[in-house]
Each structure stands twice: as C-alpha cells, then as structure tokens.
Design a protein around this motif. Sequence first.
Motif, PDB file in Angstrom:
ATOM      1  N   ASN A  21       5.419 -56.816 -29.552  1.00 57.98           N
ATOM      2  CA  ASN A  21       6.535 -56.414 -29.381  1.00 57.98           C
ATOM      3  C   ASN A  21       6.921 -54.999 -29.030  1.00 57.98           C
ATOM      4  N   ILE A  22       6.003 -54.321 -28.449  1.00 55.85           N
ATOM      5  CA  ILE A  22       5.888 -52.971 -28.175  1.00 55.85           C
ATOM      6  C   ILE A  22       6.629 -52.737 -26.852  1.00 55.85           C
ATOM      7  N   ALA A  23       7.779 -52.348 -26.541  1.00 54.11           N
ATOM      8  CA  ALA A  23       8.319 -52.239 -25.252  1.00 54.11           C
ATOM      9  C   ALA A  23       7.464 -51.265 -24.063  1.00 54.11           C
ATOM     10  N   LEU A  24       7.156 -51.849 -22.939  1.00 52.60           N
ATOM     11  CA  LEU A  24       6.350 -51.117 -22.021  1.00 52.60           C
ATOM     12  C   LEU A  24       7.158 -50.960 -20.560  1.00 52.60           C
ATOM     13  N   ASP A  25       7.041 -49.924 -20.115  1.00 56.78           N
ATOM     14  CA  ASP A  25       7.524 -49.726 -18.598  1.00 56.78           C
ATOM     15  C   ASP A  25       6.896 -50.491 -17.504  1.00 56.78           C
ATOM     16  N   GLY A  26       7.673 -50.695 -16.714  1.00 56.24           N
ATOM     17  CA  GLY A  26       7.008 -51.476 -15.415  1.00 56.24           C
ATOM     18  C   GLY A  26       6.748 -52.905 -15.556  1.00 56.24           C
ATOM     19  N   SER A 202      -2.173 -53.208 -15.245  1.00 61.81           N
ATOM     20  CA  SER A 202      -1.703 -53.091 -13.818  1.00 61.81           C
ATOM     21  C   SER A 202      -0.238 -52.931 -13.763  1.00 61.81           C
ATOM     22  N   ARG A 203       0.321 -52.425 -12.851  1.00 63.47           N
ATOM     23  CA  ARG A 203       1.792 -52.437 -12.548  1.00 63.47           C
ATOM     24  C   ARG A 203       2.021 -52.677 -10.746  1.00 63.47           C
ATOM     25  N   ILE A 204       3.051 -53.390 -10.754  1.00 60.69           N
ATOM     26  CA  ILE A 204       3.605 -53.518  -9.519  1.00 60.69           C
ATOM     27  C   ILE A 204       4.461 -52.396  -9.098  1.00 60.69           C
ATOM     28  N   VAL A 205       4.212 -51.844  -7.792  1.00 61.92           N
ATOM     29  CA  VAL A 205       4.909 -50.485  -7.443  1.00 61.92           C
ATOM     30  C   VAL A 205       5.590 -50.933  -6.116  1.00 61.92           C
ATOM     31  N   GLU A 206       6.820 -50.607  -6.098  1.00 59.61           N
ATOM     32  CA  GLU A 206       7.771 -50.798  -4.860  1.00 59.61           C
ATOM     33  C   GLU A 206       7.742 -49.541  -4.163  1.00 59.61           C
ATOM     34  N   TRP A 207       7.839 -49.518  -2.743  1.00 58.89           N
ATOM     35  CA  TRP A 207       7.732 -48.533  -2.085  1.00 58.89           C
ATOM     36  C   TRP A 207       8.133 -48.898  -0.668  1.00 58.89           C
ATOM     37  N   GLN A 208       9.518 -48.348  -0.288  1.00 61.23           N
ATOM     38  CA  GLN A 208      10.254 -48.821   1.150  1.00 61.23           C
ATOM     39  C   GLN A 208      10.160 -50.392   1.242  1.00 61.23           C
ATOM     40  N   ASP A 209      10.463 -51.141   0.488  1.00 65.04           N
ATOM     41  CA  ASP A 209      10.713 -52.376   0.620  1.00 65.04           C
ATOM     42  C   ASP A 209       9.483 -52.919   0.487  1.00 65.04           C
ATOM     43  N   ARG A 210       8.316 -52.781   0.096  1.00 69.46           N
ATOM     44  CA  ARG A 210       7.042 -53.172   0.059  1.00 69.46           C
ATOM     45  C   ARG A 210       6.670 -53.139  -1.185  1.00 69.46           C
ATOM     46  N   SER A 211       5.643 -54.243  -1.728  1.00 71.05           N
ATOM     47  CA  SER A 211       5.218 -54.182  -3.193  1.00 71.05           C
ATOM     48  C   SER A 211       3.760 -53.875  -3.254  1.00 71.05           C
ATOM     49  N   ILE A 230       2.135 -43.474 -29.278  1.00 69.69           N
ATOM     50  CA  ILE A 230       2.679 -44.665 -28.964  1.00 69.69           C
ATOM     51  C   ILE A 230       3.948 -44.735 -28.568  1.00 69.69           C
ATOM     52  N   ARG A 231       4.474 -44.841 -27.265  1.00 71.04           N
ATOM     53  CA  ARG A 231       5.738 -44.675 -26.547  1.00 71.04           C
ATOM     54  C   ARG A 231       6.220 -43.369 -26.863  1.00 71.04           C
ATOM     55  N   GLY A 232       5.726 -42.487 -27.008  1.00 73.18           N
ATOM     56  CA  GLY A 232       6.207 -41.034 -27.228  1.00 73.18           C
ATOM     57  C   GLY A 232       6.431 -40.842 -28.779  1.00 73.18           C
TER      58      GLY A 232
END
Length: 270
Positions: A21-26, A202-211, A230-232
């Motif tokens: 339950n450690i919150a992660l970005d992205g 892995s992370r999904i990256v959005e750029w100019q309406d594309r993933s 961990i997390r700063g």
Amino acid sequence: MSRSDPHLRTPSGKSRLRSFNIALDGTPGRFNAITDVPGVAVGYTTLIAGGGPLQVGIGPVRTGVTAILPRPVGELATPVFAGVFSQNGNGELTGTHIIEETGAFNLPVTITNTHSCGLTRDGTLRWMSRVLPAALDSAWGLPVAAETYDGFLNDINGHHVSFEHVASALDGATDGAIEEGSVGGGTGMISFGFKAGSGTASRIVEWQDRSYMLGVFVQANFGKRRNFTIRGRHVGPELAEPAIREGTPRAEKGSIIAVVATDAPFLPHQ
C-alpha cells in the motif's frame, strides 16, 4: 487488485512494492514490467547451490544470467535505436562503442556477474549462430553484456556460469509477468544492506493525445542502509539491523545496471 494481480505479486508469489500500500506515481502497464513494451522479452537462468564458508570452484553459488530481447527472435538482427549513459564509468558494458557511433544496436542484452560478463557476450553470439544464423553470415556481432559484482555472496572466482546457462536464459525469454529479486544475474546482489537483485516496472506516458509505453529493468547492487529512501522519506536509519552481512563492514561501493525500453518514436519518420 487481487492477490494474483501482477502489480502486487510476481509469478512465484513474491510481494511487489504496491502490495504494501505504498502510493506510487504514474500508470503502469498491464504487468508493470519492461515486457509491457511490445516485442520485449526477458529470460533468466538462476544458479543457487551450496552454503557455508567459501571454497573457490565449489561454492556457495549465488549467481546467474539475465537475458533481455529487444525484439522477437526472428527480428533480432534488425537494429533498434539506442543510447548509453554512464554516471560514474565503473561498470563494464560491452557493445557501447557502436551504440555511441551509430545510435543503434541489435542482438540480445545479457546481465550477469562481473567475472562472467565476457562469457555471456560470447554466449550470445553462439546462441545467435544457432537460432538466427543468417544474422551473422555477412555482419559482425557486437552484443551488449553488462555486469555487477556478486562476490560478497557468490563464489565469483569459481566461474560457475557457462555457455549453456546463457543459452537457457535466452531460450527462456518471455513477455508478460516476470520474476524479480534473487533471479538471473541479480541472484547474488545486495542493495542498502538488503538482499536485492533484479527489478522492473513500466509506465504509460501520454504525449500529444497518444500513449506510449516506457519500461525499465534494473540489476541493483549498491547503497548503504542509512541512505535507503522510499517516496522521498529517508527510512534507512529507522530500519532494524542486523545487516545482511556480519563482520567488518565493507567499503561503500557498488553499481546498478538499468535498461530502459520504449515504443515511443525517436525520430519524426517513425
């Protein structure tokens, strides 16, 4: 998320960071692994045998090979765009000169212990000559092979990694969920005074309406316990001892190999 969710556990049931339950970005991909990038596959050979005091040539053995295929086997001769960055220049990494010269590379990547780096490079060429011989008929082969040092836990001077182990990791490479921790080249690694090894995300990256998909794989072997964050939050000083190794503390030294993959275009014509 269920207990079988690959974001929570590895295929063998090992807990991943999100299970605490450690919150992660992205937003991660389906498997939260480098294998979320289309065409990328990972294979391991893990060598664990023996215990007790070191006997060179006998054990204990805590090592292995990690293989990362940037494309499906039949397409490994086709180059992918690539770059290389070294923060301090200490680790060995074959195949870097052609990457810096051409901005591309082909063939699989292998990661192992320091004293087996050359063997996994040569083993990759042997494997390629078996599975895709046309790729080497009229061209040179300069595969990437990387290392980190596992001699604190492994009989590194016993040279227990063989060509057969390299081939096994390459043959076993798969997409989908993959193991983490003490597997493959990461089997004998330590980080922040804890047992470490192989990790991925892995992370999904959005750029100019594309993933696009961004995937990372690391073989970690570095860091003092007091620096663990961990997390700063600087949690290292709060964590209970004992450290993973008893006796005289070793000097602060170590390394990490990181492989980053993406399906995002590098050039306008892609």
